[in-house]
Design an enzyme around this catalytic site. Sequence first.
Site, PDB file in Angstrom:
ATOM      1  CG  ASN A  89       1.017 -96.317 -28.966  1.00  0.00           C
ATOM      2  OD1 ASN A  89       1.645 -97.316 -29.228  1.00  0.00           O
ATOM      3  ND2 ASN A  89       0.926 -96.074 -27.506  1.00  0.00           N
ATOM      4  CG  HIS A 102       4.031 -89.400 -26.666  1.00  0.00           C
ATOM      5  ND1 HIS A 102       2.860 -88.709 -27.460  1.00  0.00           N
ATOM      6  CD2 HIS A 102       3.515 -90.546 -26.356  1.00  0.00           C
ATOM      7  CE1 HIS A 102       2.043 -89.496 -27.352  1.00  0.00           C
ATOM      8  NE2 HIS A 102       2.375 -90.813 -26.786  1.00  0.00           N
TER       9      HIS A 102
HETATM   10  P1  5GP Z   1      -0.126 -92.518 -26.099  1.00  0.00           P
HETATM   11  O1  5GP Z   1      -1.313 -93.681 -25.433  1.00  0.00           O
HETATM   12  O2  5GP Z   1      -0.559 -91.327 -26.628  1.00  0.00           O
HETATM   13  O3  5GP Z   1       0.983 -93.202 -26.895  1.00  0.00           O
HETATM   14  O4  5GP Z   1       0.731 -92.051 -24.761  1.00  0.00           O
HETATM   15  C1  5GP Z   1       0.100 -91.293 -23.957  1.00  0.00           C
HETATM   16  C2  5GP Z   1       0.667 -91.399 -22.466  1.00  0.00           C
HETATM   17  O5  5GP Z   1       0.997 -90.223 -21.612  1.00  0.00           O
HETATM   18  C3  5GP Z   1       0.035 -92.464 -21.706  1.00  0.00           C
HETATM   19  O6  5GP Z   1       0.886 -93.845 -21.536  1.00  0.00           O
HETATM   20  C4  5GP Z   1      -0.277 -91.929 -20.611  1.00  0.00           C
HETATM   21  O7  5GP Z   1      -0.108 -92.699 -19.427  1.00  0.00           O
HETATM   22  C5  5GP Z   1       0.566 -90.641 -20.521  1.00  0.00           C
HETATM   23  N1  5GP Z   1       0.085 -89.366 -19.873  1.00  0.00           N
HETATM   24  C6  5GP Z   1      -1.103 -88.785 -19.909  1.00  0.00           C
HETATM   25  N2  5GP Z   1      -1.318 -87.670 -19.386  1.00  0.00           N
HETATM   26  C7  5GP Z   1       0.047 -87.769 -18.703  1.00  0.00           C
HETATM   27  C8  5GP Z   1       0.356 -86.647 -17.432  1.00  0.00           C
HETATM   28  O8  5GP Z   1      -0.436 -85.886 -17.200  1.00  0.00           O
HETATM   29  N3  5GP Z   1       1.490 -86.884 -17.130  1.00  0.00           N
HETATM   30  C9  5GP Z   1       2.239 -87.893 -17.190  1.00  0.00           C
HETATM   31  N4  5GP Z   1       3.518 -88.029 -16.781  1.00  0.00           N
HETATM   32  N5  5GP Z   1       2.024 -88.900 -18.355  1.00  0.00           N
HETATM   33  C10 5GP Z   1       0.727 -88.864 -19.218  1.00  0.00           C
END
Ligand code: 5GP
Length: 117
Positions: A89, A102
């Site tokens: 994303n 990520h």
């Molecule tokens: P984005 O929305 O930025 O593409 O993805 C961020 C991802 O990180 C989300 O899917 C969310 O669930 C995950 N995430 C956020 N905080 C944490 C955390 O503290 N631990 C883990 N394992 N995943 C997290």
Amino acid sequence: MTSAEPSIFTRIVAREIPADIVFENDSVIAFRDIAPKAPVHLLVVPKTQEYANVSELAAGDPALLAEVVATANALAAEYAGGEFRLIFNSGESAGQTVFHVHAHVLGGALEEGSLAQ
Ligand code: 5GP
């Protein structure tokens, strides 16, 4: 990400926040997403928080991006039967919430046609 503030993923690397870590080497770490959107939902994260998104990473360190992809492939082989969806994303309106690049690795019985993470 240029801020000196450590990202949530940097805090996982530092073991300040617990995570279910499935792989780690000198440059990348991988762990299970805390809110899985598929039977297998891993995050593969460069340890550096220098790059906010995949485009910055591709421009700044293509070898590290290739390593993220290779890690995703190896983990999918181990956890998801070798086939997977890889999602980066990029930007708030695209659903990005953590501005430390990520890859989402999604595998196992994904919803047909779904592009959602
Ligand atoms: P984005 O929305 O930025 O593409 O993805 C961020 C991802 O990180 C989300 O899917 C969310 O669930 C995950 N995430 C956020 N905080 C944490 C955390 O503290 N631990 C883990 N394992 N995943 C997290």
